[in-house]
Design a protein around this motif. Structure first.
Motif, short mmCIF file in Angstrom:
data_model
loop_
_atom_site.label_atom_id
_atom_site.label_comp_id
_atom_site.label_asym_id
_atom_site.label_seq_id
_atom_site.Cartn_x
_atom_site.Cartn_y
_atom_site.Cartn_z
N THR A 124 -0.98 12.64 -5.08
CA THR A 124 0.28 11.98 -4.79
C THR A 124 -0.01 10.50 -4.56
N ASP A 125 1.01 9.75 -4.16
CA ASP A 125 0.77 8.34 -3.84
C ASP A 125 1.54 7.95 -2.59
N LEU A 126 1.19 6.80 -2.09
CA LEU A 126 1.73 6.28 -0.85
C LEU A 126 2.97 5.42 -1.11
N VAL A 127 4.09 5.84 -0.57
CA VAL A 127 5.33 5.07 -0.68
C VAL A 127 5.09 3.68 -0.06
N GLY A 128 5.32 2.65 -0.84
CA GLY A 128 5.14 1.29 -0.33
C GLY A 128 3.72 0.77 -0.38
N GLY A 129 2.78 1.63 -0.77
CA GLY A 129 1.38 1.22 -0.95
C GLY A 129 0.72 0.66 0.31
N PHE A 130 -0.31 -0.14 0.08
CA PHE A 130 -1.07 -0.72 1.17
C PHE A 130 -0.18 -1.53 2.11
N GLN A 131 0.80 -2.21 1.56
CA GLN A 131 1.67 -3.04 2.40
C GLN A 131 2.42 -2.19 3.42
N ALA A 132 2.84 -0.98 3.03
CA ALA A 132 3.51 -0.07 3.96
C ALA A 132 2.52 0.44 5.01
N TRP A 133 1.29 0.70 4.61
CA TRP A 133 0.24 1.13 5.53
C TRP A 133 0.06 0.06 6.61
N LYS A 134 -0.10 -1.16 6.15
CA LYS A 134 -0.32 -2.28 7.07
C LYS A 134 0.89 -2.50 7.99
N ALA A 135 2.08 -2.42 7.43
CA ALA A 135 3.32 -2.62 8.21
C ALA A 135 3.50 -1.53 9.26
N ALA A 136 2.95 -0.34 8.99
CA ALA A 136 3.04 0.77 9.94
C ALA A 136 2.04 0.61 11.09
N GLY A 137 1.21 -0.43 11.03
CA GLY A 137 0.24 -0.67 12.08
C GLY A 137 -0.97 0.27 12.01
N LEU A 138 -1.22 0.84 10.85
CA LEU A 138 -2.35 1.75 10.71
C LEU A 138 -3.63 0.94 10.50
N PRO A 139 -4.80 1.55 10.72
CA PRO A 139 -6.06 0.80 10.70
C PRO A 139 -6.34 0.08 9.40
N VAL A 140 -6.77 -1.16 9.52
CA VAL A 140 -7.19 -2.00 8.40
C VAL A 140 -8.39 -2.80 8.89
N THR A 141 -9.40 -2.90 8.03
CA THR A 141 -10.55 -3.73 8.34
C THR A 141 -10.63 -4.87 7.34
N SER A 142 -11.33 -5.93 7.72
CA SER A 142 -11.43 -7.07 6.80
C SER A 142 -12.69 -7.00 5.98
#
Length: 142
Positions: A124-142
């Motif tokens: 499947t895929d993520l609705v809204g992609g990485f931008q939705a992940w980031k907007a949801a406040g989920l973990p992101v590393t640099s």
């Protein structure tokens, strides 16, 4: 130059060509997409692989999802096909559940259609992609 006078080519079945919006609608009708929180929880529970297909410049600009497999879009089918000689170790069977993530959730839908043709029916895929992940406040590393 206006496209109004450009003749449309017919598809082999005689129908007019699809536009991208209609193609996405048809592709997405064939599976259930997931929201960011659901993808996060499934990955955390070991029930799904997160597969980031964004190109390097976007990953460098916006960061990475911890634990996500990085697979460039042009290698995706070769890396996830469990029968392929270039598969990733995580591509163990056609029953693997993978959540494909692009930047905004468009290219990932087309990628899922291709993976479904390879028999990866739980992809499947993520609705809204990485931008939705980031907007949801989920973990992101640099």
């Amino acid at each position: 130059m206006s496209g109004a006078n450009t003749p449309q080519q017919e598809r082999p079945n005689g129908e007019p060509p699809l536009g991208i919006d209609e193609l996405l609608e048809r592709v997405r009708a064939g599976y259930a997409r997931v929201e960011a929180r659901e993808a996060y929880e499934a990955a955390r529970a070991g029930d799904a692989l997160l597969v980031d297909i964004r190109y390097a410049a976007l990953r460098e600009r916006d960061g990475l999802i911890p634990g996500a497999l990085i697979v460039e879009r042009n290698e995706l089918e070769w890396r996830l096909d469990p029968q392929g000689s270039h598969r990733l170790p995580e591509a163990t069977s056609h029953d693997v559940r993978a959540v494909v993530i692009c930047n905004e959730g468009y290219a990932s839908s087309l990628a899922v259609a291709s993976l479904h043709q390879l028999g990866l029916h739980r992809t499947t895929d993520l609705v809204g992609g990485f931008q939705a992940w980031k907007a949801a406040g989920l973990p992101v590393t640099s």
